[in-house]
Enzyme design. Structure first.
Site, short mmCIF file in Angstrom:
data_model
loop_
_atom_site.label_atom_id
_atom_site.label_comp_id
_atom_site.label_asym_id
_atom_site.label_seq_id
_atom_site.Cartn_x
_atom_site.Cartn_y
_atom_site.Cartn_z
N ARG A 39 0.81 -1.40 -0.02
CA ARG A 39 0.34 -0.01 -0.06
C ARG A 39 0.75 1.18 -0.07
O ARG A 39 0.58 2.31 -0.72
CB ARG A 39 -0.90 -0.15 1.44
CG ARG A 39 -1.74 1.42 1.33
CD ARG A 39 -3.10 1.38 2.17
NE ARG A 39 -2.71 0.81 3.23
CZ ARG A 39 -2.34 0.95 4.42
NH1 ARG A 39 -1.67 2.27 4.52
NH2 ARG A 39 -2.20 0.62 5.67
N TYR B 241 -15.27 16.49 -17.38
CA TYR B 241 -15.50 14.94 -17.48
C TYR B 241 -16.84 14.59 -16.65
O TYR B 241 -16.60 15.16 -15.40
CB TYR B 241 -14.31 14.14 -17.09
CG TYR B 241 -14.79 12.75 -17.00
CD1 TYR B 241 -15.47 12.04 -17.92
CD2 TYR B 241 -14.32 12.19 -15.77
CE1 TYR B 241 -15.83 10.68 -17.51
CE2 TYR B 241 -14.81 10.91 -15.47
CZ TYR B 241 -15.58 10.14 -16.26
OH TYR B 241 -15.86 9.02 -16.06
N ASP C 113 -6.10 18.30 -15.57
CA ASP C 113 -6.17 16.84 -15.89
C ASP C 113 -5.79 16.92 -17.22
O ASP C 113 -6.42 17.35 -18.42
CB ASP C 113 -7.75 16.70 -15.80
CG ASP C 113 -8.10 15.05 -16.25
OD1 ASP C 113 -7.46 14.47 -16.86
OD2 ASP C 113 -9.06 14.76 -15.61
N LYS D 93 -6.51 5.71 -20.07
CA LYS D 93 -6.75 6.20 -21.51
C LYS D 93 -5.30 6.09 -22.25
O LYS D 93 -4.65 4.87 -22.34
CB LYS D 93 -7.03 7.68 -21.45
CG LYS D 93 -8.30 7.90 -20.50
CD LYS D 93 -9.43 7.15 -20.74
CE LYS D 93 -10.45 7.73 -19.58
NZ LYS D 93 -11.38 6.47 -19.07
C1 PLP Z 1 -10.64 13.53 -18.75
C2 PLP Z 1 -10.97 12.54 -17.66
N1 PLP Z 1 -10.27 12.19 -16.24
C3 PLP Z 1 -10.89 11.59 -15.50
C4 PLP Z 1 -11.21 10.31 -15.56
C5 PLP Z 1 -11.43 9.26 -14.78
O1 PLP Z 1 -10.83 8.11 -15.16
P1 PLP Z 1 -11.15 6.57 -14.76
O2 PLP Z 1 -12.31 6.18 -15.42
O3 PLP Z 1 -9.69 5.88 -14.90
O4 PLP Z 1 -11.31 6.62 -13.10
C6 PLP Z 1 -11.91 9.89 -17.05
C7 PLP Z 1 -12.52 8.98 -17.53
O5 PLP Z 1 -13.10 9.01 -18.42
C8 PLP Z 1 -11.75 11.41 -18.06
O6 PLP Z 1 -11.97 11.35 -19.21
#
Ligand code: PLP
Length: 379
Positions: A46, A98, A170, A195
């Site tokens: 962890r 998102y 992000d 992604k």
């Molecule tokens: C821009 C963005 N940030 C964060 C996330 C969240 O990621 P996760 O699905 O791996 O938790 C996503 C998911 O689609 C996303 O498109």
């Protein structure tokens, strides 16, 4: 070393036992101590694991930060970043971020006492006007999801600096191959490694990268205290994926360009959202702050939901699925899928309609993608 070389090597070749060319997976919960006061750098998975550390070192190098923590999902990376704040603190974010991030902010963290204002981030004056004495952070997501609006990272960072605010970006949609927020003054970068960084749609993961030691230590503390780190297996998969990030992004972009050209001339397409188009209102900004235009795009089909449904039904190559950034092309409907967690009003306010289709262009041959989507639109 150049980006592609660092993608392949940083953190990777460190097996002192057998000199393996790739990073071993260390599937262990605990590590044996040599005596009561010393161990070999790890004590409990962890808190830290050699496979995860290899990934963290690699991502730190690609983003150009001080330290990275790899988490179980992109959402847990965002949860980690938000632990930098306390109840009463105010955060400014875009109104078209998102959907899952919007839900986390407007519901979960609002219930825990954080305050949020969602603004059209491409208008700097609106961001400035939203700053209050309680504001502690500006949350940047660029290009935004799904309408590909850009945020001027340098301008927002300068504004944040003036008011002593932390900026968190992000960078999921671009990956560090195409955009490096630290070079534009951002303090913390988060990713859904699910992604482009992993790129093969076979793992969920996230990461938080800090530019400076003080924040990095708080992030590391949170990941350990809350138990948000990713498993050694998942870390290994992402590390393997990252090695081809550069070549994949080039292939993604090549195919995206071909698809955008077809969409822009198609009679059943009302609007194409892609920063690479000269007609995109922020095309010049995209050229300035990105090292390419990426492979995410959206378009509005002429008509409404029935017409959008026809496109999904008729396409044979584009998988009807959420997510993005994998080698296979995906197509999804923000209205009922990725952005269903936003309220209808919030979706409309952000400009997402029943006509909107979001596409993640994979690395298939551009000709096949173009001909499949074209025949899907020729209804
Ligand atoms: C821009 C963005 N940030 C964060 C996330 C969240 O990621 P996760 O699905 O791996 O938790 C996503 C998911 O689609 C996303 O498109």
């Amino acid at each position: 070393m150049k980006f592609e070389t660092r993608s392949v090597h940083v953190g990777v070749d460190k097996d002192s036992a057998y000199n393996s060319a790739t990073t071993p997976i260390y599937p262990t919960s605990t590590f044996v101590w040599d005596n009561l006061t010393s161990n070999r750098g790890f004590d409990y998975t962890r808190s830290g694991n050699p496979t995860r550390s290899a990934l963290e070192e690699n991502i730190t190098s690609l983003e150009g930060g001080y330290q990275c923590r790899a988490t179980s999902t992109g959402m847990s990376a965002i949860v980690t970043a938000l632990q930098l704040f306390k109840p009463g603190d105010h955060i400014i974010a875009g109104d078209d971020i998102y959907g899952g991030t919007y839900r986390l902010f407007s519901d979960v963290f609002t219930r825990m006492g954080l305050k949020f204002t969602f603004v059209k981030m491409r208008e700097l004056a609106r961001v400035e006007a939203a700053i209050t004495p309680e504001t502690k952070c500006i949350w940047i997501e660029t290009p935004s999801n799904p309408l590909m609006n850009l945020v001027d990272i340098e301008a927002i960072s300068a504004l944040a600096n003036k008011s002593d605010l932390i900026t968190i970006a992000d960078n999921t949609f671009m990956s560090p191959y195409l955009q490096r927020p630290f070079e534009m003054g951002v303090d913390v970068v988060v990713h859904s490694t699910t992604k482009y960084l992993n790129g093969h749609s076979d793992v969920v993961g996230g990461c938080v990268v800090s530019r400076e030691k003080e924040i990095a230590e708080k992030v590391a503390y949170t990941v350990n205290a809350m138990g948000l780190g990713c498993s050694p297996f998942d870390a290994w998969l992402v590390l393997r994926g990252i090695k081809t990030l550069g070549p994949r992004m080039e292939a993604h972009q090549r195919a995206a360009q071909a698809v955008v050209e077809m969409l822009s001339g198609h009679a059943n397409v009302e609007h194409v959202y892609y920063p690479g188009l000269e007609s995109h209102p922020q095309h010049e900004l995209a050229k300035k702050q990105q090292h390419g235009f990426g492979a995410m795009l959206s378009f509005d089909v002429k008509g409404g939901r029935p017409e959008a449904e026809k496109v999904f039904d008729r396409s044979e190559l584009f998988l009807l699925a959420e997510s993005l950034g994998g080698v296979e092309s995906l197509m999804e409907y923000p209205e009922t899928m990725s952005h269903a967690s936003m309220t209808l009003d919030a979706r409309r306010e952000a400009g997402i309609t029943e006509k909107t289709i979001r596409v993640s262009i994979g690395i298939e041959h551009p000709d096949d993608l173009v001909s499949d989507l074209k025949q899907a639109l020729d209804f």
